[in-house]
Design a protein around this motif. Sequence first.
Motif, mmCIF file in Angstrom:
data_model
loop_
_atom_site.group_PDB
_atom_site.id
_atom_site.type_symbol
_atom_site.label_atom_id
_atom_site.label_comp_id
_atom_site.label_asym_id
_atom_site.label_seq_id
_atom_site.Cartn_x
_atom_site.Cartn_y
_atom_site.Cartn_z
ATOM 1 N N GLU A 4 1.392 16.325 17.142
ATOM 2 C CA GLU A 4 1.597 15.316 16.114
ATOM 3 C C GLU A 4 0.532 15.464 15.045
ATOM 4 O OE1 GLU A 4 1.745 11.428 17.826
ATOM 5 O OE2 GLU A 4 3.311 11.979 19.238
ATOM 6 N N LEU A 5 0.901 15.243 13.811
ATOM 7 C CA LEU A 5 -0.052 15.246 12.717
ATOM 8 C C LEU A 5 -0.894 13.982 12.807
ATOM 9 C CD1 LEU A 5 -0.966 16.684 10.113
ATOM 10 C CD2 LEU A 5 0.733 15.311 8.892
ATOM 11 N N LYS A 20 -6.724 2.177 -1.883
ATOM 12 C CA LYS A 20 -6.348 0.759 -1.969
ATOM 13 C C LYS A 20 -4.935 0.600 -2.529
ATOM 14 C CE LYS A 20 -8.051 -3.639 -3.879
ATOM 15 N NZ LYS A 20 -7.015 -4.122 -4.760
ATOM 16 N N LEU A 21 -4.630 1.342 -3.597
ATOM 17 C CA LEU A 21 -3.307 1.239 -4.206
ATOM 18 C C LEU A 21 -2.213 1.648 -3.222
ATOM 19 C CD1 LEU A 21 -1.427 0.745 -6.608
ATOM 20 C CD2 LEU A 21 -1.902 3.100 -7.350
ATOM 21 N N LEU A 22 -2.369 2.786 -2.559
ATOM 22 C CA LEU A 22 -1.334 3.218 -1.617
ATOM 23 C C LEU A 22 -1.199 2.228 -0.464
ATOM 24 C CD1 LEU A 22 0.802 5.292 -0.841
ATOM 25 C CD2 LEU A 22 -0.969 6.443 0.512
ATOM 26 N N ALA A 23 -2.309 1.785 0.093
ATOM 27 C CA ALA A 23 -2.254 0.840 1.205
ATOM 28 C C ALA A 23 -1.541 -0.447 0.806
ATOM 29 C CB ALA A 23 -3.659 0.532 1.716
ATOM 30 N N GLU A 24 -1.839 -0.940 -0.391
ATOM 31 C CA GLU A 24 -1.187 -2.165 -0.844
ATOM 32 C C GLU A 24 0.308 -1.957 -1.059
ATOM 33 O OE1 GLU A 24 -3.471 -3.342 -4.268
ATOM 34 O OE2 GLU A 24 -4.982 -4.356 -3.018
ATOM 35 N N LEU A 25 0.694 -0.826 -1.633
ATOM 36 C CA LEU A 25 2.121 -0.566 -1.860
ATOM 37 C C LEU A 25 2.880 -0.431 -0.549
ATOM 38 C CD1 LEU A 25 1.972 1.962 -4.828
ATOM 39 C CD2 LEU A 25 2.591 -0.468 -4.926
ATOM 40 N N LEU A 26 2.289 0.311 0.410
ATOM 41 C CA LEU A 26 2.963 0.508 1.695
ATOM 42 C C LEU A 26 2.840 -0.701 2.610
ATOM 43 C CD1 LEU A 26 2.024 4.207 2.565
ATOM 44 C CD2 LEU A 26 4.091 3.340 1.430
ATOM 45 N N GLY A 27 1.907 -1.593 2.315
ATOM 46 C CA GLY A 27 1.701 -2.764 3.174
ATOM 47 C C GLY A 27 1.036 -2.397 4.486
ATOM 48 N N PRO A 29 -2.900 -1.186 6.508
ATOM 49 C CA PRO A 29 -4.341 -1.380 6.371
ATOM 50 C C PRO A 29 -5.065 -0.129 5.863
ATOM 51 C CG PRO A 29 -3.753 -1.182 8.684
ATOM 52 C CD PRO A 29 -2.464 -1.175 7.909
ATOM 53 N N TRP A 30 -6.247 -0.365 5.328
ATOM 54 C CA TRP A 30 -7.131 0.721 4.920
ATOM 55 C C TRP A 30 -8.552 0.267 5.140
ATOM 56 C CZ3 TRP A 30 -10.151 1.330 0.188
ATOM 57 C CH2 TRP A 30 -10.248 0.161 -0.558
ATOM 58 N N ALA A 31 -9.501 1.206 5.123
ATOM 59 C CA ALA A 31 -10.910 0.872 5.353
ATOM 60 C C ALA A 31 -11.734 1.507 4.244
ATOM 61 C CB ALA A 31 -11.351 1.380 6.720
ATOM 62 N N VAL A 43 -1.497 4.823 7.813
ATOM 63 C CA VAL A 43 -0.067 4.816 7.506
ATOM 64 C C VAL A 43 0.745 4.348 8.705
ATOM 65 C CG1 VAL A 43 1.887 6.246 6.798
ATOM 66 C CG2 VAL A 43 -0.368 6.631 5.788
ATOM 67 N N SER A 44 0.386 4.811 9.895
ATOM 68 C CA SER A 44 1.074 4.413 11.123
ATOM 69 C C SER A 44 0.093 4.566 12.277
ATOM 70 C CB SER A 44 2.310 5.285 11.356
ATOM 71 O OG SER A 44 1.928 6.621 11.643
#
Length: 127
Positions: A4-5, A20-27, A29-31, A43-44
């Motif tokens: 698995e990747l 931050k932008l990608l995390a917010e668009l995808l809904g 979390p990010w750190a 992402v998952s």
Amino acid sequence: MSIELDHVIVPTRNKLVSAKLLAELLGVPWAPTSLGPFAPVFVSDGLTLDFMDTEEDFPIYHFCFRVSQQDFDAILGRIQAAGIAYRSSVRGPMDGQINTDYGGSMIYWNEPDGHQWEMLTVSYARQ
């Protein structure tokens, strides 16, 4: 053995803005400060995109996210609310349309450094 990747390093000019932008668009979390030089987007359960600042030239990457129709609609709503242009084909004008050629929904958009994001509900690579 199952392979698995786990993560991909995404070069950027501003890791915090891009992550931050990608995390917010995808809904998801990010750190912003937790992993040394990286701003990870979770992402998952099995995939992290690690944004990393660089001053070097870098190629434009393409990432595709397969989501449910419900998640597609929610993410598209966030893209539209943020005023981000999107298109229905991998190349071409930002037409603000949804591609339905493969029996699902699909769009493309670019982040500030040019990386291309794709979101679809039905994989054309694995039917």
